[in-house]
Scaffold this motif. Sequence first.
Motif, PDB file in Angstrom:
ATOM      1  N   THR A  46       0.830  -1.207   0.000  1.00 29.92           N
ATOM      2  CA  THR A  46       0.000   0.000   0.000  1.00 29.92           C
ATOM      3  C   THR A  46       0.862   1.253   0.000  1.00 29.92           C
ATOM      4  O   THR A  46       0.531   2.251  -0.645  1.00 29.92           O
ATOM      5  N   GLY A  47       1.971   1.203   0.720  1.00 28.81           N
ATOM      6  CA  GLY A  47       2.841   2.369   0.802  1.00 28.81           C
ATOM      7  C   GLY A  47       3.455   2.773  -0.519  1.00 28.81           C
ATOM      8  O   GLY A  47       3.978   3.891  -0.641  1.00 28.81           O
ATOM      9  N   SER A  48       3.420   1.883  -1.529  1.00 31.07           N
ATOM     10  CA  SER A  48       3.986   2.209  -2.839  1.00 31.07           C
ATOM     11  C   SER A  48       2.921   2.615  -3.845  1.00 31.07           C
ATOM     12  O   SER A  48       3.254   2.976  -4.973  1.00 31.07           O
ATOM     13  N   HIS A  49       1.648   2.550  -3.453  1.00 30.41           N
ATOM     14  CA  HIS A  49       0.574   2.930  -4.370  1.00 30.41           C
ATOM     15  C   HIS A  49       0.344   4.439  -4.410  1.00 30.41           C
ATOM     16  O   HIS A  49      -0.175   4.955  -5.405  1.00 30.41           O
ATOM     17  N   PHE A  50       0.704   5.138  -3.326  1.00 28.60           N
ATOM     18  CA  PHE A  50       0.351   6.560  -3.264  1.00 28.60           C
ATOM     19  C   PHE A  50       1.018   7.350  -4.380  1.00 28.60           C
ATOM     20  O   PHE A  50       0.403   8.241  -4.983  1.00 28.60           O
ATOM     21  N   ILE A  51       2.260   7.035  -4.690  1.00 30.66           N
ATOM     22  CA  ILE A  51       2.954   7.786  -5.734  1.00 30.66           C
ATOM     23  C   ILE A  51       2.270   7.599  -7.089  1.00 30.66           C
ATOM     24  O   ILE A  51       2.314   8.475  -7.949  1.00 30.66           O
ATOM     25  N   THR A  52       1.597   6.464  -7.265  1.00 24.19           N
ATOM     26  CA  THR A  52       0.831   6.215  -8.492  1.00 24.19           C
ATOM     27  C   THR A  52      -0.323   7.197  -8.601  1.00 24.19           C
ATOM     28  O   THR A  52      -0.549   7.804  -9.661  1.00 24.19           O
ATOM     29  N   ALA A  57      -2.687  12.107 -10.889  1.00 19.82           N
ATOM     30  CA  ALA A  57      -3.395  13.361 -10.641  1.00 19.82           C
ATOM     31  C   ALA A  57      -2.593  14.575 -11.103  1.00 19.82           C
ATOM     32  O   ALA A  57      -3.171  15.544 -11.625  1.00 19.82           O
ATOM     33  N   ARG A  58      -1.268  14.540 -10.930  1.00 16.46           N
ATOM     34  CA  ARG A  58      -0.461  15.737 -11.188  1.00 16.46           C
ATOM     35  C   ARG A  58       0.117  15.789 -12.597  1.00 16.46           C
ATOM     36  O   ARG A  58       0.449  16.874 -13.081  1.00 16.46           O
ATOM     37  N   HIS A  59       0.271  14.620 -13.239  1.00 13.58           N
ATOM     38  CA  HIS A  59       0.972  14.614 -14.527  1.00 13.58           C
ATOM     39  C   HIS A  59       0.137  14.045 -15.667  1.00 13.58           C
ATOM     40  O   HIS A  59       0.036  14.683 -16.721  1.00 13.58           O
ATOM     41  N   LEU A  60      -0.460  12.882 -15.491  1.00 11.06           N
ATOM     42  CA  LEU A  60      -1.113  12.220 -16.621  1.00 11.06           C
ATOM     43  C   LEU A  60      -2.460  12.846 -16.967  1.00 11.06           C
ATOM     44  O   LEU A  60      -2.709  13.199 -18.125  1.00 11.06           O
ATOM     45  N   LEU A  61      -3.355  12.961 -15.978  1.00  8.29           N
ATOM     46  CA  LEU A  61      -4.682  13.493 -16.276  1.00  8.29           C
ATOM     47  C   LEU A  61      -4.647  14.925 -16.802  1.00  8.29           C
ATOM     48  O   LEU A  61      -5.409  15.254 -17.725  1.00  8.29           O
ATOM     49  N   PRO A  62      -3.770  15.801 -16.278  1.00  7.49           N
ATOM     50  CA  PRO A  62      -3.693  17.143 -16.885  1.00  7.49           C
ATOM     51  C   PRO A  62      -3.275  17.114 -18.349  1.00  7.49           C
ATOM     52  O   PRO A  62      -3.565  18.071 -19.090  1.00  7.49           O
ATOM     53  N   GLN A  63      -2.598  16.038 -18.780  1.00  6.47           N
ATOM     54  CA  GLN A  63      -2.234  15.894 -20.195  1.00  6.47           C
ATOM     55  C   GLN A  63      -3.309  15.177 -20.995  1.00  6.47           C
ATOM     56  O   GLN A  63      -3.132  14.924 -22.189  1.00  6.47           O
ATOM     57  N   GLY A  64      -4.429  14.830 -20.346  1.00  8.23           N
ATOM     58  CA  GLY A  64      -5.496  14.106 -21.016  1.00  8.23           C
ATOM     59  C   GLY A  64      -5.212  12.626 -21.179  1.00  8.23           C
ATOM     60  O   GLY A  64      -5.771  11.980 -22.068  1.00  8.23           O
ATOM     61  N   ARG A  65      -4.339  12.078 -20.325  1.00  9.99           N
ATOM     62  CA  ARG A  65      -3.967  10.666 -20.431  1.00  9.99           C
ATOM     63  C   ARG A  65      -4.324   9.916 -19.162  1.00  9.99           C
ATOM     64  O   ARG A  65      -4.335  10.486 -18.066  1.00  9.99           O
ATOM     65  N   VAL A  66      -4.568   8.637 -19.324  1.00 10.17           N
ATOM     66  CA  VAL A  66      -4.641   7.720 -18.193  1.00 10.17           C
ATOM     67  C   VAL A  66      -3.395   6.846 -18.184  1.00 10.17           C
ATOM     68  O   VAL A  66      -2.754   6.653 -17.148  1.00 10.17           O
ATOM     69  N   VAL A  67      -3.043   6.311 -19.347  1.00  7.10           N
ATOM     70  CA  VAL A  67      -1.829   5.509 -19.489  1.00  7.10           C
ATOM     71  C   VAL A  67      -0.698   6.422 -19.941  1.00  7.10           C
ATOM     72  O   VAL A  67      -0.837   7.146 -20.932  1.00  7.10           O
ATOM     73  N   GLY A  68       0.408   6.419 -19.218  1.00  8.79           N
ATOM     74  CA  GLY A  68       1.531   7.279 -19.585  1.00  8.79           C
ATOM     75  C   GLY A  68       2.817   6.826 -18.915  1.00  8.79           C
ATOM     76  O   GLY A  68       2.822   5.906 -18.096  1.00  8.79           O
ATOM     77  N   TRP A  69       3.904   7.499 -19.235  1.00  5.51           N
ATOM     78  CA  TRP A  69       5.234   7.073 -18.771  1.00  5.51           C
ATOM     79  C   TRP A  69       5.466   7.514 -17.334  1.00  5.51           C
ATOM     80  O   TRP A  69       5.133   8.630 -16.942  1.00  5.51           O
ATOM     81  N   PHE A  70       6.059   6.597 -16.564  1.00  8.78           N
ATOM     82  CA  PHE A  70       6.435   6.906 -15.185  1.00  8.78           C
ATOM     83  C   PHE A  70       7.926   6.647 -15.036  1.00  8.78           C
ATOM     84  O   PHE A  70       8.372   5.500 -15.150  1.00  8.78           O
ATOM     85  N   PRO A  71       8.739   7.664 -14.757  1.00  8.01           N
ATOM     86  CA  PRO A  71      10.197   7.488 -14.710  1.00  8.01           C
ATOM     87  C   PRO A  71      10.735   7.156 -13.327  1.00  8.01           C
ATOM     88  O   PRO A  71      11.938   7.008 -13.163  1.00  8.01           O
ATOM     89  N   GLY A  72       9.867   7.004 -12.317  1.00  7.53           N
ATOM     90  CA  GLY A  72      10.325   6.971 -10.938  1.00  7.53           C
ATOM     91  C   GLY A  72      11.061   5.739 -10.501  1.00  7.53           C
ATOM     92  O   GLY A  72      11.870   5.797  -9.572  1.00  7.53           O
ATOM     93  N   ASN A  73      10.817   4.591 -11.113  1.00  7.85           N
ATOM     94  CA  ASN A  73      11.548   3.380 -10.756  1.00  7.85           C
ATOM     95  C   ASN A  73      11.444   2.361 -11.891  1.00  7.85           C
ATOM     96  O   ASN A  73      10.818   2.616 -12.923  1.00  7.85           O
ATOM     97  N   LEU A  74      12.131   1.225 -11.711  1.00  8.66           N
ATOM     98  CA  LEU A  74      12.174   0.146 -12.712  1.00  8.66           C
ATOM     99  C   LEU A  74      12.682   0.652 -14.055  1.00  8.66           C
ATOM    100  O   LEU A  74      12.293   0.136 -15.111  1.00  8.66           O
ATOM    101  N   ALA A  75      13.547   1.673 -14.029  1.00 10.83           N
ATOM    102  CA  ALA A  75      14.129   2.276 -15.236  1.00 10.83           C
ATOM    103  C   ALA A  75      13.072   2.910 -16.130  1.00 10.83           C
ATOM    104  O   ALA A  75      13.303   3.135 -17.312  1.00 10.83           O
ATOM    105  N   GLY A  76      11.890   3.192 -15.547  1.00 11.91           N
ATOM    106  CA  GLY A  76      10.782   3.774 -16.293  1.00 11.91           C
ATOM    107  C   GLY A  76       9.886   2.695 -16.876  1.00 11.91           C
ATOM    108  O   GLY A  76      10.360   1.638 -17.294  1.00 11.91           O
ATOM    109  N   PHE A  77       8.591   2.985 -16.892  1.00 15.91           N
ATOM    110  CA  PHE A  77       7.637   2.027 -17.458  1.00 15.91           C
ATOM    111  C   PHE A  77       6.326   2.746 -17.761  1.00 15.91           C
ATOM    112  O   PHE A  77       6.045   3.824 -17.212  1.00 15.91           O
TER     113      PHE A  77
END
Length: 882
Positions: A46-52, A57-77
Motif C-alpha cells: 500500500t505504501g507504494s501505491h500513493f505515488i501512483t 493526478a499531477r501529470h497524466l490526467l492534466p495531459q489528457g492521459r490515463v496511461v503514460g510514462w512513469f520514470p520513478g523506478n524500474l528504469a521507467g515504465f
Amino acid sequence: MTLPRATSWTQAAVDLTVLLGCWGLLLCYFPPSLLLLDTITTGGDTGSHFITADHLARHLLPQGRVVGWFPGNLAGFPLFQFYFPLPFLVMAGLSYLGLPLTIAFKLVSAAGAFIIPPAAYLGLRLAGRPFPAPALAAAFSLLFLCNETNSMWGGNLPSLLAGEIGYSLGLGLLMVYLGAVQGDIDQRRHPVRAALLLALAGLAHGCTLLFAVLAGVVWLFHRDLVRRGVHLLKIYALAFCLLGFWIVPLILFAGYNTTHNMVWIIDKWQEALPPLLIPLMVICLAHLVWGVTRWRRGRPGLGAAAQHLGWIVLSLVLFLVAFHLNVIDIRFLPLAWLALVPWAALAGADLSRALAGRVLLPLLGLALCLLWVAHGVEYIPKWVEWNYRGYELARGWPDFQRLNAYLRGGVGDPRVLHEHADSLQSLGTTRAFENLMLFSGRAGMEGLYIQSSLNSPFIYYLQSQTSQTPTTPLPGINYSRFDLAAAHSRMVLYNVGQFVAVTEATRQAAEATPGYRLETRIGPFAVFRVEGNPDRYVTPVAYQPVLVLGEDWKQKAFQWFRRTDLAVPLVFQDRERPGDRQRFAAVVRELPDELPRVALPPAPEVRETIGPDRIEIQTPGRGPLLIKVSYHPNWRVEGAERVHLAAPALMLVYPSADRVVLTYGQTWPNYLGQALTALAGLGLLLCLSGLAGLPLAGRLRGLVLRPLEAATAGLEAALARPLAWLGRHALAAALTGCLVLAGLLGLYLHLGGKVDAGIALQRGLERFHAQDYAGAEPWFRHAATRWPYSPVVDQALHHWALCYYLRQQYPEALAIHRHLLDAYPEAPAAPEASYHIGHGQRALGRLDQARRTYRQVVEKFPASAWAGHARERLRELAREDQ
C-alpha cells in the motif's frame, strides 16, 4: 407477490440495520480519525501505491492521459498499461474536488472493505432474490472480509491492507455484475448496465474481469442457451469496447511486460479452508443436500446451489490452470470463498421458510457473524492503525526525511539504488524507497509494478547482489549472492549515482570494495557514491554493438546481463534489415562465448535534457548512443532512424542529426483502443431516453442488431434438436460433463501441470529429508533441467548432487556440482557446492585435489560460513599427514 406495506417497511428497516451494522464493525476497524488524518498511507504494498495516484493526478490526467510514462523506478515504465486504473482515477477525482490526495487515497484504499457488504446485498436484489437473502449476504460477507489466514491472496481485509486495493473494489463490482446479469439474462434486459459494471470490474482488477467473463459459462447450462449466449455476447462486446483505451494496448503490448506467474505453496489446511468461513461451508453443504433431496422428489431446489457451485468449480479450475495463463494462481481461491456468501444467504432463506419470526433472521445472522468475527480476528485492527497513521508518524521517518533531503534532486539526476532490508519496516513498509521520487524528486530502482517493466528481472538480479536479504520476487530468473564488486558495472549501466546501504554488514562491505565512496551517514543509512559512473542517462558506447536476431531475446538479454563483461552492447531485432552488417560488429542468432570487441573512436561530448517522458540529446557525433531508460514501442524519435531495443532492456539510437529527441507518445494500439471506447461512448449516448428515438440511433441499432438477431435465429434452428436432447437428458449430461472435467483435471495434475520449480524442489526436499534419496533425485533433476533460470535452480542442483553423494556415487555428485559452478558461478549455493566438491574428492582419495578445493573455498568465499568449514577440513588433512 406484493408484500403488505407494514411488512415491507419492516424488511427495509432490517435490511438497513444489517448494512449499518456491517459498516459499524468496519468503522471500528477503520476509525475516521485515521482515515481523515492528512498523512501518506503506508504498510505492505500500500505504501507504494500513493505515488501512483500522485503521478496520475499531477501529470497524466492534466495531459489528457490515463496511461503514460512513469520514470520513478524500474528504469521507467508505462503506468497503467499493465495495472488497473479505477481506484486511482477515483482518488484523483476526489482530489480535484478539493479533498487532499492523502485523504482521498485513504478513503478509496479502504473503500474495498466497505463496498463488499452492500455489493453482496445489491447483487442478490438485482438477481431478484427476495428477503431475507440480500441482508443475510451482507452479514455473511463479514466472515469473508475478516478472514486472517492469508494476507496476499486478495479480497479479505489483510490483503486489502497489504495493497490489494483494486482487487477488493473489483470483487464488489463483480458481485453486483453477477446479480445484474442473473436478474436480466432471461428477459435479455439491460445489457448496457451489465456492460458498464463489467467494464468497471475490469478497470479495478484483471482477475475479476477474467472470472466475470468466464462465469457466463454457468448461465449457458440452460435450455435457452443460444439467446442467453447472444445476450452475454452483447454485454462482452460492449464492455470490451468501453475498456478499449486500456485493454487493447494491454493485449497488443503484452510482449513488453515481465511475466510473473508462480504456483503458490499452501502449507496449512486453514489457508485453503479458512475456519471463519466454515459455518458458511456447512450451510451451503446442507442446502446442497436439501436441494438434491427435493430434486429427487420432483420439486425445484437445485437452482441457486447449482449456480454457485458452478462458480466455485470455475474458481478452483482457474486456480489450477492460472500458472499457464501467467497469472498468480492464489488470486482465484478467494472467488470460491466469496461464492459461499450469496449461496449461504440463499440457503438460509430457503431453509427458514417455515420459521416464525423469519423477519428477524438477518439480525440474528448479523449478531452471530459479529460474535464469530470478534472470536476470530486478532491482528487486523493493529495493521489498520499501522497503515493509516502514515509515513510521517512512523518511527524511522525523521531519519528517512533527512536522507531524502540529502538526496533531493530531479528526474534528470542519476538514480538511487538502496539495499533491501527487513529493518526498513521502521519506515512503515520495507518498500518505502519505491516512493523516492515522491519524497526527494529522484528516481529509484525497485518498484511495485514489476510486471509493467521489461527491466524488472535485471533490477531484482542487481538487488540480489547488493542486499543481504534480497526479495527475489520474480520466479522466472535465477539470482546472485551478495557481491558488491560484481554489482558495480551493473549500477553504472543503469546510471546509479548513489547506493544507500542499510545494514551494518553491507556498509562495511561497501567501504571495503573499490568503486564505492562513503558520502555521509544519516541514522541507519550510509550513502555511497558509485565512482566511475558518468551520471548520464545518455552515453556513447565504447564498442560497436552486436545484433542478435530471434524472438527469445529476453532470455539472451538475461544471459548477457549475468556476465561480468557488459562492455559490448547487444541490440535485438526479429529480422535483419538493410545496412545492419555495416552498422553492427556481428549479426548472430545465438550468443557466442565471447562477443567481438570492435572499438569505436572516442565520441564528442554529448549533452542531455531529461524530462518525465521526453529526452533531448545534443550530439555532434553519429556514433551509437545508449539511453539508460526502458525500451517501449511507444518511444518515438526525431534525429535518428529508429529506437533500437538494447540489452538488457534499454534503448539505443544512431543519430542522424545533431539534435535527437525521444518522446513517449502513443501508437496505433492506443488509437485503436481509444476509437473503440469512443464508439462505445457514442452508442451509450444514443441509448439515452432523449436520443434513442433519433433516426441515427435507429439506423445504428438496426445495423448492429439485425444481423445478430438473424444469426441467433439460424443458430437456434441448427441447435434445436441437440438442445432438446440435452433437456431430456440433463442429469446424465451434467454428470458426464463433471466426470470429464474431473478426469481432465486429474490427468493435468498427474502429468505435473500444477508444478513449477519451487513445487518440484519442495517435493524433492520432502523425500530428501525422509532419506529417500533415490525418490528425491528425479524431482531435483526436474527442477534444475526444466527451469534452468528459476530462483531455486542452484538449490535443486546442489541437492541433486547430494542425492548421489549420500549414496556414495561420488563421480556423479562431482559432475553436478561442477556444472552448478560453471553455469551459475554467482549463485548463493556456490560456496556450499565448492565445499562439497572437496568432500567428494576426499572421499575418492584425491587428497591433493581436495586440499586445493578447500583452499579455493577459503579464498573465493572468505565471508561464507563454508570458508570456516573448509579451514577445519584443511586442518584435519594436515593432522592426517602427520
